[in-house]
Write an enzyme that holds these catalytic residues in place. Structure first.
Site, mmCIF file in Angstrom:
data_model
loop_
_atom_site.group_PDB
_atom_site.id
_atom_site.type_symbol
_atom_site.label_atom_id
_atom_site.label_comp_id
_atom_site.label_asym_id
_atom_site.label_seq_id
_atom_site.Cartn_x
_atom_site.Cartn_y
_atom_site.Cartn_z
ATOM 1 N N ASP A 30 0.850 -1.188 0.000
ATOM 2 C CA ASP A 30 0.000 0.000 0.000
ATOM 3 C C ASP A 30 0.886 1.238 0.000
ATOM 4 O O ASP A 30 1.996 1.218 0.540
ATOM 5 C CB ASP A 30 -0.929 -0.002 1.216
ATOM 6 C CG ASP A 30 -2.212 0.784 0.947
ATOM 7 O OD1 ASP A 30 -3.261 0.163 0.728
ATOM 8 O OD2 ASP A 30 -2.134 2.038 0.906
ATOM 9 N N LEU A 254 -34.524 -7.868 -0.464
ATOM 10 C CA LEU A 254 -35.884 -7.322 -0.579
ATOM 11 C C LEU A 254 -36.273 -6.633 0.720
ATOM 12 O O LEU A 254 -37.452 -6.585 1.068
ATOM 13 C CB LEU A 254 -36.886 -8.433 -0.911
ATOM 14 C CG LEU A 254 -36.947 -8.890 -2.367
ATOM 15 C CD1 LEU A 254 -38.062 -9.912 -2.552
ATOM 16 C CD2 LEU A 254 -37.141 -7.725 -3.347
ATOM 17 N N GLY A 261 -26.428 2.197 0.258
ATOM 18 C CA GLY A 261 -25.317 3.149 0.248
ATOM 19 C C GLY A 261 -24.028 2.360 0.205
ATOM 20 O O GLY A 261 -23.998 1.242 -0.289
ATOM 21 N N CYS A 264 -19.824 0.802 -2.831
ATOM 22 C CA CYS A 264 -19.907 -0.010 -4.052
ATOM 23 C C CYS A 264 -21.174 0.235 -4.869
ATOM 24 O O CYS A 264 -21.100 0.752 -5.988
ATOM 25 C CB CYS A 264 -19.802 -1.478 -3.698
ATOM 26 S SG CYS A 264 -18.287 -1.851 -2.809
ATOM 27 N N ARG A 334 -19.070 5.463 3.908
ATOM 28 C CA ARG A 334 -19.102 6.032 2.556
ATOM 29 C C ARG A 334 -20.537 6.007 2.020
ATOM 30 O O ARG A 334 -21.198 4.994 2.065
ATOM 31 C CB ARG A 334 -18.173 5.236 1.622
ATOM 32 C CG ARG A 334 -16.705 5.522 1.855
ATOM 33 C CD ARG A 334 -15.845 4.654 0.974
ATOM 34 N NE ARG A 334 -15.966 3.248 1.316
ATOM 35 C CZ ARG A 334 -15.455 2.250 0.600
ATOM 36 N NH1 ARG A 334 -14.815 2.511 -0.517
ATOM 37 N NH2 ARG A 334 -15.595 1.008 0.982
HETATM 38 C C1 UGA Z 1 -21.931 -5.009 -2.350
HETATM 39 C C2 UGA Z 1 -22.326 -6.372 -2.955
HETATM 40 O O1 UGA Z 1 -23.357 -6.964 -2.164
HETATM 41 C C3 UGA Z 1 -21.110 -7.306 -2.997
HETATM 42 O O2 UGA Z 1 -21.466 -8.529 -3.628
HETATM 43 C C4 UGA Z 1 -20.005 -6.619 -3.791
HETATM 44 O O3 UGA Z 1 -18.841 -7.423 -3.855
HETATM 45 C C5 UGA Z 1 -19.662 -5.302 -3.116
HETATM 46 O O4 UGA Z 1 -20.840 -4.469 -3.087
HETATM 47 C C6 UGA Z 1 -18.587 -4.642 -3.928
HETATM 48 O O5 UGA Z 1 -18.835 -4.271 -5.083
HETATM 49 O O6 UGA Z 1 -17.434 -4.571 -3.461
HETATM 50 P P1 UGA Z 1 -21.548 -4.122 0.152
HETATM 51 O O7 UGA Z 1 -21.318 -2.777 -0.459
HETATM 52 O O8 UGA Z 1 -20.606 -4.627 1.190
HETATM 53 O O9 UGA Z 1 -21.542 -5.247 -1.000
HETATM 54 O O10 UGA Z 1 -22.986 -4.073 0.790
HETATM 55 P P2 UGA Z 1 -24.381 -4.841 0.605
HETATM 56 O O11 UGA Z 1 -24.489 -5.926 1.599
HETATM 57 O O12 UGA Z 1 -24.596 -5.187 -0.815
HETATM 58 O O13 UGA Z 1 -25.400 -3.675 1.009
HETATM 59 C C7 UGA Z 1 -25.454 -2.492 0.227
HETATM 60 C C8 UGA Z 1 -26.515 -1.574 0.737
HETATM 61 O O14 UGA Z 1 -27.803 -2.060 0.427
HETATM 62 C C9 UGA Z 1 -26.511 -1.319 2.244
HETATM 63 O O15 UGA Z 1 -26.662 0.082 2.469
HETATM 64 C C10 UGA Z 1 -27.720 -2.075 2.746
HETATM 65 O O16 UGA Z 1 -28.280 -1.496 3.886
HETATM 66 C C11 UGA Z 1 -28.655 -1.945 1.558
HETATM 67 N N1 UGA Z 1 -29.666 -3.020 1.489
HETATM 68 C C12 UGA Z 1 -29.289 -4.315 1.340
HETATM 69 C C13 UGA Z 1 -31.012 -2.696 1.541
HETATM 70 O O17 UGA Z 1 -31.383 -1.516 1.658
HETATM 71 N N2 UGA Z 1 -31.938 -3.690 1.451
HETATM 72 C C14 UGA Z 1 -31.586 -4.995 1.319
HETATM 73 O O18 UGA Z 1 -32.482 -5.854 1.235
HETATM 74 C C15 UGA Z 1 -30.224 -5.302 1.259
#
Ligand code: UGA
Length: 451
Positions: A30, A254, A261, A264, A334
């Site tokens: 890094d 769902l 947020g 990613c 973020r």
């Molecule tokens: C997401 C993807 O799920 C991963 O597969 C991917 O590798 C990653 O981005 C990436 O591109 O590096 P992550 O950002 O860790 O992972 O978070 P998620 O678990 O996907 O949640 C994302 C957002 O969606 C959160 O703010 C969560 O609160 C929201 N969310 C999730 C909802 O509002 N409703 C849901 O049913 C699920």
């Protein structure tokens, strides 16, 4: 096989530790000396369950180390994973590719023997092909290097598990020799039945982006339905459970509420919109724009509910915000929907007290003008309205009666549909949940009742 991992953020630090767990000699690189010093001392500079143990385990086995010296790391390795960030550009919705280009160029210049460069960062389709040209132009004479793309699908909060036991392994653009090398590297997950999809470079890049786009679409779909549920007097959580029994739909992603947020989903759907526009594919661009708009609307909706709960103005009102992280089990703020709502209410003149079990420090750094408390009790004390914006177990398990003793008002806005509404109702609270409306209106409620 000796492995170098360029970039030691959520993705790189986890990947490096996981590769050591799979038995390889790994060096993480890094540019940030503080991050390298921290990781070298066995301290993960962010909150990721399970990662500190894995890190300490392999610092001890001697299979894992960290350095700022990229040339030394690359010179001593055969496979080089590029795990640097591709954040949203400051001037457009495109991805900023300067770090990924810089990393590939630095690896190319530092190669002392033949090597395999494996991109893991999320990039717009077409990037890897350009990086191949860059690599070819910069590798020293007599050295040969191949670049392939192997996107990562890990979730923050589950990063270790997702890396060691991925749903699938996608490898784009690999020669048969590179495929053999990577199949040997991933022998452990492959042996447990993890599917391997070998494809061309653009397909591999697009699998990753499409996966995040689909997840974002699922969330915005249920949030759009949630609006309709509230208008019609239906309950979106029961509806989602019922939908989820259809295996073609599935229950995951769902959960209606404040929306997505993080580092990613938001930036990836914007980068996809931008790239689709460049390539002349307007359908997905307009779909993603709508998904983004619906998602952002959820934040406004919660701000409006909070204002209504305070009687039409938040001036002089005290608002408890429970949650700062973009989701539970992380300290990542973020593009956090929770902080976006907290900041919007603060800017409207409310006294906002934010509490998060893990993201207080990162939240403070990002929004220094907001007040962060060290306990949930301190945040809710004297509050006129309580907002639950991240579904941490501490909030789900909290006693509504104990919180009622501390708070001034009796309205809780459950923006993640995570609370036991009847327990809160029994303790005297009016609960407003997104997509479910007002769930409990006790006779002595001192709060606004929503239509
Ligand atoms: C997401 C993807 O799920 C991963 O597969 C991917 O590798 C990653 O981005 C990436 O591109 O590096 P992550 O950002 O860790 O992972 O978070 P998620 O678990 O996907 O949640 C994302 C957002 O969606 C959160 O703010 C969560 O609160 C929201 N969310 C999730 C909802 O509002 N409703 C849901 O049913 C699920």
């Amino acid at each position: 096989m000796r492995v170098s991992v360029i970039g030691t953020g959520y993705l790189g630090a986890t990947h490096a530790a996981a590769m050591a767990e799979l038995g390889f000699e790994v060096v993480g690189v890094d540019v940030d000396p503080a991050k390298v010093a921290s990781l070298s001392a066995g301290v993960v500079p962010f909150f990721e369950p399970g990662l500190p143990d894995l890190l300490q385990k392999h610092l001890a086995t001697g299979r894992l180390r960290f350095t700022t010296d990229l040339a030394e790391a690359v010179g001593g390795a055969d496979i080089h994973f590029v795990c640097v960030g591709t954040p949203q550009s400051s001037s457009s919705s495109a991805a900023n590719l300067e770090y990924v280009e810089g990393a590939v160029a630095a690896v190319a210049r530092a190669l002392t023997h033949d090597g395999l460069v494996v991109g893991k960062s999320t990039v717009p389709v077409g990037t890897a092909e350009r990086l191949r040209v860059l690599l070819d132009a910069l590798v020293p004479d007599g050295v040969s290097a191949e670049l392939v793309w192997n996107p990562e699908f890990l979730r923050e909060g589950r990063a270790v598990e997702d890396t060691l036991h991925p749903d699938r392994i996608v490898i784009g653009g690999a020669s048969s020799a590179a495929l053999e090398t990577l199949s040997a590297l991933y022998a452990a997950p492959l042996a447990t039945g993890t599917p391997l999809i070998a494809c061309d470079l653009p397909t591999a890049e697009l699998v990753k982006v499409s996966a995040n786009a689909f997840l974002a679409t699922k969330i915005s779909f249920i949030n759009a339905i949630a609006e309709l549920c509230e208008a019609a007097g239906a309950d979106v959580t029961v509806l989602a459970d019922a939908l989820g029994h259809d295996a073609r739909i599935g229950r995951r992603f769902l959960n209606a509420g404040l929306g997505f947020g993080g580092g990613c989903l938001p930036k990836d759907i914007r980068a996809l919109t931008h790239r689709a526009g460049e390539l002349g594919a307007p359908q997905i661009a307009s779909l993603m724009r709508r998904v983004d708009e619906i998602n952002m609307r959820q934040r406004e909706r919660v701000v409006e509910l909070a204002i209504a709960a305070c009687g039409g103005s938040v001036l002089d009102s005290r608002i408890a915000v429970l949650g700062a992280a973009f989701k539970p089990d992380t300290d990542d703020v973020r593009d956090s929907p929770a902080l976006s709502v907290a900041a919007a209410l603060h800017l409207r003149g409310a006294q906002v007290a934010v509490y998060d079990p893990a993201a207080g420090e990162t939240g403070r750094r990002t929004f220094p003008t907001l007040t962060f408390t060290d306990t949930m009790d301190a945040a809710v004390a004297g509050s006129d309205v309580v907002l639950v914006l991240t579904e941490w177990p501490e909030f789900i398990e909290a006693s509504p009666a104990a919180i009622a003793d501390l708070a001034r008002g009796r309205t809780v806005i459950d923006a993640r549909n995570c609370l036991d509404a009847s327990a809160w109702g029994s303790a005297g609270w009016t609960v407003h949940a997104l997509g479910r409306g007002t769930l409990a209106v006790p006779s002595d409620a001192r709060s606004v009742v929503f239509a």
